[in-house]
Scaffold this active site. Sequence first.
Site, PDB file in Angstrom:
ATOM      1  N   SER A 192       0.820  -1.222   0.000  1.00 26.82           N
ATOM      2  CA  SER A 192       0.000   0.000   0.000  1.00 26.82           C
ATOM      3  C   SER A 192       0.849   1.266   0.000  1.00 26.82           C
ATOM      4  O   SER A 192       1.802   1.401   0.765  1.00 26.82           O
ATOM      5  CB  SER A 192      -0.923   0.021   1.221  1.00 26.82           C
ATOM      6  OG  SER A 192      -1.602   1.264   1.257  1.00 26.82           O
TER       7      SER A 192
ATOM      8  N   ASP B 117     -13.720   6.104  -3.434  1.00 27.95           N
ATOM      9  CA  ASP B 117     -13.074   5.586  -4.656  1.00 27.95           C
ATOM     10  C   ASP B 117     -13.664   6.212  -5.922  1.00 27.95           C
ATOM     11  O   ASP B 117     -12.934   6.666  -6.806  1.00 27.95           O
ATOM     12  CB  ASP B 117     -13.224   4.057  -4.742  1.00 27.95           C
ATOM     13  CG  ASP B 117     -12.255   3.324  -3.833  1.00 27.95           C
ATOM     14  OD1 ASP B 117     -11.193   3.874  -3.507  1.00 27.95           O
ATOM     15  OD2 ASP B 117     -12.577   2.177  -3.446  1.00 27.95           O
TER      16      ASP B 117
ATOM     17  N   GLY C 184     -15.934  -4.356 -16.340  1.00 31.35           N
ATOM     18  CA  GLY C 184     -15.842  -4.942 -15.003  1.00 31.35           C
ATOM     19  C   GLY C 184     -17.110  -4.648 -14.232  1.00 31.35           C
ATOM     20  O   GLY C 184     -17.784  -3.633 -14.483  1.00 31.35           O
ATOM     21  N   ALA C 185     -17.445  -5.540 -13.321  1.00 24.62           N
ATOM     22  CA  ALA C 185     -18.671  -5.357 -12.538  1.00 24.62           C
ATOM     23  C   ALA C 185     -18.463  -5.792 -11.093  1.00 24.62           C
ATOM     24  O   ALA C 185     -19.388  -6.243 -10.423  1.00 24.62           O
ATOM     25  CB  ALA C 185     -19.814  -6.141 -13.183  1.00 24.62           C
TER      26      ALA C 185
ATOM     27  N   LYS D 298     -13.749  -4.237   2.134  1.00 21.95           N
ATOM     28  CA  LYS D 298     -14.586  -3.051   1.897  1.00 21.95           C
ATOM     29  C   LYS D 298     -16.070  -3.308   2.179  1.00 21.95           C
ATOM     30  O   LYS D 298     -16.772  -2.420   2.646  1.00 21.95           O
ATOM     31  CB  LYS D 298     -14.402  -2.550   0.465  1.00 21.95           C
ATOM     32  CG  LYS D 298     -13.022  -1.920   0.237  1.00 21.95           C
ATOM     33  CD  LYS D 298     -12.909  -1.346  -1.157  1.00 21.95           C
ATOM     34  CE  LYS D 298     -11.531  -0.739  -1.374  1.00 21.95           C
ATOM     35  NZ  LYS D 298     -11.372  -0.134  -2.684  1.00 21.95           N
TER      36      LYS D 298
ATOM     37  N   GLY E 175      -4.186   4.018 -12.757  1.00 17.27           N
ATOM     38  CA  GLY E 175      -5.030   4.451 -11.642  1.00 17.27           C
ATOM     39  C   GLY E 175      -4.305   5.117 -10.482  1.00 17.27           C
ATOM     40  O   GLY E 175      -4.909   5.271  -9.411  1.00 17.27           O
TER      41      GLY E 175
ATOM     42  N   ARG F 129     -17.197  -9.977 -18.045  1.00 20.39           N
ATOM     43  CA  ARG F 129     -17.025 -11.388 -18.409  1.00 20.39           C
ATOM     44  C   ARG F 129     -18.269 -12.172 -17.993  1.00 20.39           C
ATOM     45  O   ARG F 129     -18.804 -12.962 -18.762  1.00 20.39           O
ATOM     46  CB  ARG F 129     -15.774 -11.900 -17.672  1.00 20.39           C
ATOM     47  CG  ARG F 129     -15.296 -13.247 -18.042  1.00 20.39           C
ATOM     48  CD  ARG F 129     -13.981 -13.527 -17.358  1.00 20.39           C
ATOM     49  NE  ARG F 129     -14.043 -13.431 -15.895  1.00 20.39           N
ATOM     50  CZ  ARG F 129     -13.012 -13.635 -15.086  1.00 20.39           C
ATOM     51  NH1 ARG F 129     -11.832 -13.937 -15.583  1.00 20.39           N
ATOM     52  NH2 ARG F 129     -13.140 -13.531 -13.782  1.00 20.39           N
TER      53      ARG F 129
HETATM   54  P1  NDP Z   1     -13.438  -7.578  -7.824  1.00 18.33           P
HETATM   55  O1  NDP Z   1     -12.759  -8.850  -7.480  1.00 18.33           O
HETATM   56  O2  NDP Z   1     -14.637  -7.150  -7.030  1.00 18.33           O
HETATM   57  O3  NDP Z   1     -13.906  -7.645  -9.380  1.00 18.33           O
HETATM   58  C1  NDP Z   1     -13.051  -8.087 -10.345  1.00 18.33           C
HETATM   59  C2  NDP Z   1     -13.623  -7.781 -11.732  1.00 18.33           C
HETATM   60  O4  NDP Z   1     -12.625  -8.109 -12.690  1.00 18.33           O
HETATM   61  C3  NDP Z   1     -14.861  -8.594 -12.102  1.00 18.33           C
HETATM   62  O5  NDP Z   1     -15.696  -7.808 -12.916  1.00 18.33           O
HETATM   63  C4  NDP Z   1     -14.247  -9.752 -12.887  1.00 18.33           C
HETATM   64  O6  NDP Z   1     -15.159 -10.346 -13.818  1.00 18.33           O
HETATM   65  C5  NDP Z   1     -13.174  -9.046 -13.640  1.00 18.33           C
HETATM   66  N1  NDP Z   1     -12.056  -9.875 -14.088  1.00 18.33           N
HETATM   67  C6  NDP Z   1     -11.101 -10.467 -13.328  1.00 18.33           C
HETATM   68  N2  NDP Z   1     -10.200 -11.091 -14.115  1.00 18.33           N
HETATM   69  C7  NDP Z   1     -10.593 -10.888 -15.402  1.00 18.33           C
HETATM   70  C8  NDP Z   1     -10.077 -11.282 -16.670  1.00 18.33           C
HETATM   71  N3  NDP Z   1      -8.963 -12.008 -16.781  1.00 18.33           N
HETATM   72  N4  NDP Z   1     -10.727 -10.882 -17.785  1.00 18.33           N
HETATM   73  C9  NDP Z   1     -11.852 -10.131 -17.699  1.00 18.33           C
HETATM   74  N5  NDP Z   1     -12.402  -9.745 -16.530  1.00 18.33           N
HETATM   75  C10 NDP Z   1     -11.767 -10.108 -15.389  1.00 18.33           C
HETATM   76  O7  NDP Z   1     -12.301  -6.459  -7.814  1.00 18.33           O
HETATM   77  P2  NDP Z   1     -12.493  -4.882  -7.581  1.00 18.33           P
HETATM   78  O8  NDP Z   1     -13.685  -4.467  -8.343  1.00 18.33           O
HETATM   79  O9  NDP Z   1     -12.419  -4.571  -6.139  1.00 18.33           O
HETATM   80  O10 NDP Z   1     -11.156  -4.271  -8.232  1.00 18.33           O
HETATM   81  C11 NDP Z   1     -10.955  -4.228  -9.646  1.00 18.33           C
HETATM   82  C12 NDP Z   1      -9.649  -3.511  -9.957  1.00 18.33           C
HETATM   83  O11 NDP Z   1      -9.713  -2.136  -9.610  1.00 18.33           O
HETATM   84  C13 NDP Z   1      -8.475  -4.106  -9.186  1.00 18.33           C
HETATM   85  O12 NDP Z   1      -7.466  -4.373 -10.120  1.00 18.33           O
HETATM   86  C14 NDP Z   1      -8.061  -3.007  -8.219  1.00 18.33           C
HETATM   87  O13 NDP Z   1      -6.650  -3.000  -8.042  1.00 18.33           O
HETATM   88  C15 NDP Z   1      -8.522  -1.744  -8.935  1.00 18.33           C
HETATM   89  N6  NDP Z   1      -8.848  -0.642  -7.995  1.00 18.33           N
HETATM   90  C16 NDP Z   1      -8.068   0.506  -8.049  1.00 18.33           C
HETATM   91  C17 NDP Z   1      -8.327   1.570  -7.198  1.00 18.33           C
HETATM   92  C18 NDP Z   1      -7.471   2.805  -7.268  1.00 18.33           C
HETATM   93  O14 NDP Z   1      -7.533   3.647  -6.351  1.00 18.33           O
HETATM   94  N7  NDP Z   1      -6.693   3.011  -8.321  1.00 18.33           N
HETATM   95  C19 NDP Z   1      -9.424   1.522  -6.196  1.00 18.33           C
HETATM   96  C20 NDP Z   1     -10.185   0.295  -6.248  1.00 18.33           C
HETATM   97  C21 NDP Z   1      -9.886  -0.748  -7.104  1.00 18.33           C
HETATM   98  P3  NDP Z   1     -16.204 -11.497 -13.355  1.00 18.33           P
HETATM   99  O15 NDP Z   1     -17.354 -10.775 -12.713  1.00 18.33           O
HETATM  100  O16 NDP Z   1     -16.589 -12.171 -14.607  1.00 18.33           O
HETATM  101  O17 NDP Z   1     -15.454 -12.382 -12.397  1.00 18.33           O
END
Ligand code: NDP
Length: 290
Positions: A22, A109, A134-135, A73, A257, A159
């Site tokens: 972090s 965020d 993404g969701a 979270k 980001g 996905r």
């Molecule tokens: P989650 O685990 O809640 O969600 C992950 C998402 O990524 C889902 O939509 C998942 O799809 C998708 N996913 C994972 N792997 C793949 C892949 N290989 N191909 C396509 N889709 C994929 O994670 P978060 O939402 O909490 O975080 C998402 C990203 O955002 C992280 O990388 C995190 O580091 C970043 N982030 C950055 C912040 C910043 O301040 N810059 C703040 C918060 C988050 P499925 O639903 O199909 O599984």
Amino acid sequence: MTSKGSEGAAQYGVIGNPIAHSRSPQIHQAFGAQTRRELTYERILSEPDLFESAVKRFAAGGGKGLNVTVPFKEQAVALAEQVSERARIAGAANTLSLTPNGIKADNTDGIGLVHDISERCRLSLSGAHVVLVGAGGAARGVLQPMLTAGVQSLFIINRTLSRAAQLIELAGDLPIATGRRLQALSFEEADRIIPAIASAPLLVINATAASLSGQRLPLPDDLLANARLSYDMVYSDQPTPFMSQAQEAGCGQVIDGLGMLIQQAAESFAIWHGVRPETESVYRLLRPAS
Ligand code: NDP
């Protein structure tokens, strides 16, 4: 690095698992120095089932506020006595205020992302078309701030299509969504977007974790080539796979980001200290080459 400060300084921290990576301590200490506030800000590693007791122990020891990161979270919302509207809609909190009247939860965020896009990337979200890929929790957290910022359309690609559909349903229930175009799509359907939008700027946001595992997204080059900005929520000093993909497709502006991270921290800092710090110097501190 765990930072311990002088006696009497207000105590803050970030809790997660893992947590060693972090950059929040560096950011909050820079904000503290800038605004002449004496504070400590430490990293707290919690075991998955010990989150609540770790927060309560920090509060009992005089802690004033915590940032919360993966995987806590959602638990942070459940723990709080008071939850802000944006944290309730996001179903997740990244900011806890530990007050004599109990724990208050907020989520900065999404508003952090909106600030970074509109200020550092200089893209006005008002009237823009946004493709959110993404969701998961991060995507859900940006729904309300994006709609409040006035986007004209919000396409969510995921996905697992059903998760995108759930977010669209959630967004559609918000009063601020009136008159906006909201649509859930699979990756295979992404080529329908360009013909469906008029000339307003297009922004593609990667809110998936794909970049963390070195994977590109199955998006059409055409979509990225037409984007005014491609934004990866993942931050990295090297271009992420999504950033490389967008650059190769011909997108004009490609960003990671780090700015979102700094802006969400500035919003948390404002909640705790009543003053919003300046962020550009902190961005340059964390990324001197910028
Ligand atoms: P989650 O685990 O809640 O969600 C992950 C998402 O990524 C889902 O939509 C998942 O799809 C998708 N996913 C994972 N792997 C793949 C892949 N290989 N191909 C396509 N889709 C994929 O994670 P978060 O939402 O909490 O975080 C998402 C990203 O955002 C992280 O990388 C995190 O580091 C970043 N982030 C950055 C912040 C910043 O301040 N810059 C703040 C918060 C988050 P499925 O639903 O199909 O599984």
